[in-house]
Design an enzyme around this catalytic site. Sequence first.
Site, PDB file in Angstrom:
ATOM      1  N   ASP A 165     -16.820  -6.985   2.611  1.00  0.00           N
ATOM      2  CA  ASP A 165     -15.481  -7.583   2.529  1.00  0.00           C
ATOM      3  C   ASP A 165     -15.333  -8.366   1.222  1.00  0.00           C
ATOM      4  O   ASP A 165     -14.305  -8.300   0.554  1.00  0.00           O
ATOM      5  CB  ASP A 165     -15.251  -8.500   3.741  1.00  0.00           C
ATOM      6  CG  ASP A 165     -15.502  -7.763   5.045  1.00  0.00           C
ATOM      7  OD1 ASP A 165     -14.761  -6.821   5.339  1.00  0.00           O
ATOM      8  OD2 ASP A 165     -16.473  -8.113   5.747  1.00  0.00           O
ATOM      9  N   HIS A 193     -16.678 -10.155  10.512  1.00  0.00           N
ATOM     10  CA  HIS A 193     -16.434  -8.875   9.840  1.00  0.00           C
ATOM     11  C   HIS A 193     -15.480  -8.065  10.725  1.00  0.00           C
ATOM     12  O   HIS A 193     -15.892  -7.243  11.527  1.00  0.00           O
ATOM     13  CB  HIS A 193     -17.736  -8.100   9.601  1.00  0.00           C
ATOM     14  CG  HIS A 193     -17.468  -6.691   9.157  1.00  0.00           C
ATOM     15  ND1 HIS A 193     -16.869  -6.395   7.956  1.00  0.00           N
ATOM     16  CD2 HIS A 193     -17.666  -5.503   9.759  1.00  0.00           C
ATOM     17  CE1 HIS A 193     -16.721  -5.092   7.844  1.00  0.00           C
ATOM     18  NE2 HIS A 193     -17.191  -4.522   8.926  1.00  0.00           N
TER      19      HIS A 193
HETATM   20  P1  NAX Z   1     -23.740   6.738  11.756  1.00  0.00           P
HETATM   21  O1  NAX Z   1     -23.210   7.077  13.092  1.00  0.00           O
HETATM   22  O2  NAX Z   1     -23.650   7.725  10.645  1.00  0.00           O
HETATM   23  O3  NAX Z   1     -25.289   6.344  11.892  1.00  0.00           O
HETATM   24  C1  NAX Z   1     -25.752   5.482  12.865  1.00  0.00           C
HETATM   25  C2  NAX Z   1     -27.167   5.913  13.175  1.00  0.00           C
HETATM   26  O4  NAX Z   1     -27.709   4.948  14.069  1.00  0.00           O
HETATM   27  C3  NAX Z   1     -27.255   7.271  13.860  1.00  0.00           C
HETATM   28  O5  NAX Z   1     -28.164   8.102  13.159  1.00  0.00           O
HETATM   29  C4  NAX Z   1     -27.753   6.944  15.257  1.00  0.00           C
HETATM   30  O6  NAX Z   1     -28.612   7.942  15.794  1.00  0.00           O
HETATM   31  C5  NAX Z   1     -28.497   5.647  14.993  1.00  0.00           C
HETATM   32  N1  NAX Z   1     -28.657   4.767  16.171  1.00  0.00           N
HETATM   33  C6  NAX Z   1     -27.801   4.576  17.199  1.00  0.00           C
HETATM   34  N2  NAX Z   1     -28.340   3.709  18.073  1.00  0.00           N
HETATM   35  C7  NAX Z   1     -29.526   3.335  17.580  1.00  0.00           C
HETATM   36  C8  NAX Z   1     -30.560   2.480  18.044  1.00  0.00           C
HETATM   37  N3  NAX Z   1     -30.466   1.849  19.215  1.00  0.00           N
HETATM   38  N4  NAX Z   1     -31.659   2.315  17.278  1.00  0.00           N
HETATM   39  C9  NAX Z   1     -31.793   2.979  16.109  1.00  0.00           C
HETATM   40  N5  NAX Z   1     -30.850   3.823  15.632  1.00  0.00           N
HETATM   41  C10 NAX Z   1     -29.745   3.989  16.355  1.00  0.00           C
HETATM   42  O7  NAX Z   1     -23.060   5.345  11.341  1.00  0.00           O
HETATM   43  P2  NAX Z   1     -23.014   4.646   9.914  1.00  0.00           P
HETATM   44  O8  NAX Z   1     -21.830   5.147   9.165  1.00  0.00           O
HETATM   45  O9  NAX Z   1     -24.343   4.710   9.276  1.00  0.00           O
HETATM   46  O10 NAX Z   1     -22.670   3.137  10.359  1.00  0.00           O
HETATM   47  C11 NAX Z   1     -23.636   2.356  11.054  1.00  0.00           C
HETATM   48  C12 NAX Z   1     -22.996   1.068  11.562  1.00  0.00           C
HETATM   49  O11 NAX Z   1     -22.491   0.283  10.478  1.00  0.00           O
HETATM   50  C13 NAX Z   1     -21.789   1.293  12.491  1.00  0.00           C
HETATM   51  O12 NAX Z   1     -21.906   0.401  13.587  1.00  0.00           O
HETATM   52  C14 NAX Z   1     -20.622   0.878  11.634  1.00  0.00           C
HETATM   53  O13 NAX Z   1     -19.521   0.430  12.405  1.00  0.00           O
HETATM   54  C15 NAX Z   1     -21.226  -0.247  10.822  1.00  0.00           C
HETATM   55  N6  NAX Z   1     -20.514  -0.645   9.602  1.00  0.00           N
HETATM   56  C16 NAX Z   1     -20.555  -1.960   9.258  1.00  0.00           C
HETATM   57  C17 NAX Z   1     -19.958  -2.440   8.107  1.00  0.00           C
HETATM   58  C18 NAX Z   1     -20.030  -3.881   7.756  1.00  0.00           C
HETATM   59  O14 NAX Z   1     -19.400  -4.253   6.744  1.00  0.00           O
HETATM   60  N7  NAX Z   1     -20.705  -4.757   8.480  1.00  0.00           N
HETATM   61  C19 NAX Z   1     -19.196  -1.516   7.230  1.00  0.00           C
HETATM   62  C20 NAX Z   1     -19.561  -0.087   7.388  1.00  0.00           C
HETATM   63  C21 NAX Z   1     -19.815   0.350   8.810  1.00  0.00           C
HETATM   64  O15 NAX Z   1     -18.561   0.561   9.431  1.00  0.00           O
END
Ligand code: NAX
Length: 332
Positions: A165, A193
Amino acid sequence: MSEGNGMKKSIRVAVTGAAGNIGYALLWRIASGDCFGTNQPVTLQLLEIPPGMQRLDGVIMELKDSAFPLVHGIVGTDEPNIAFKEADAIFLVGSRPRTKDMDRSDLVAANGPIFVGQGKAIDAVASPNVKVITVGNPCNTNALIACANAPSIPSRQFTAMTRLDQNRAVGQMAERAGVSASKIHDVFIWGNHANTMYPDPRFGTVDGKIATDVFDREWLQGPFLDTVATRGKAIIVARGASSAASAASAATDHMRDWWQGSNGRIVSMALPSEGWYGVPEGLVFSFPCRCENGDVIVVEGLPVDSFAQSKIDENVAVLLEERDAVSELLGN
Ligand code: NAX
């Protein structure tokens, strides 16, 4: 801690959700030295859930194919106790992304339990000095849950990411002023966030000039605020996928500043409140921070005007609601 030739002793860096979109960008930044320094070797300890393990194998093959001199080892696992073992730094990225049918409370309910288990594992096996950044959403409340389930680790070692952000705010200002992002300093984020967060321009500078003299209030409290607050959605609409490279870049910036210092600059980090600015104790809230000697120091005593106060209050209210929704996951 030097091994001669200027290289330091290797550290252990854990990344969860390592086969996801953010992981795919983040691992290459860590491996190249952008985060911990170009003289700091790392062992990567990568966590996925069982359905992600095959993708993780592919990511590890590509990391090996990149032949990074700083990467001294790579572990891929679906066991938090292996991924977090003696970890010096942890990126909690993995969680369920929000789908169209989910509102924020569904997301909190779906992802909260993940951070109970991971908090417990961090408590049991990570380095006592571990630095944790939570990226997986809702990241403030997920950090709160992990922290509450890791009672032996000081709460200041658990943070959540609002640097994306901040970087979005800096990007908007740089574009409007026609300067490079490197000329913008000390703009930071208050709160959660989420689209309630507040990018505070009042202490920011643009090429040495006060930001509030460079930009008019109508823009700062209107289009600027709205663009930063809704940027995540705009990226999804344009790209058909959520921010990944910019999120990985922000996570790199957050951990790099924490690890190596912010050079006196104010940066945004969400961490458990110790009552700063009247924010209830324990809420994971983004504050203006400086990083020095591996510590995060909240910048206290900045004046808060009525607009900023109303935004702080709005964020406190949302985070209190989220905390209530996960109260049974907080272990007390
Ligand atoms: P993806 O869905 O591409 O990847 C997430 C990965 O996490 C997947 O490979 C899944 O198998 C794995 N996963 C799920 N549960 C798990 C667990 N218990 N232990 C280990 N791995 C696990 O998502 P991606 O685009 O990489 O985003 C990841 C997270 O970041 C999401 O929650 C998203 O909302 C969050 N974000 C946060 C942001 C921030 O500014 N704080 C911005 C970007 C993003 O939206």
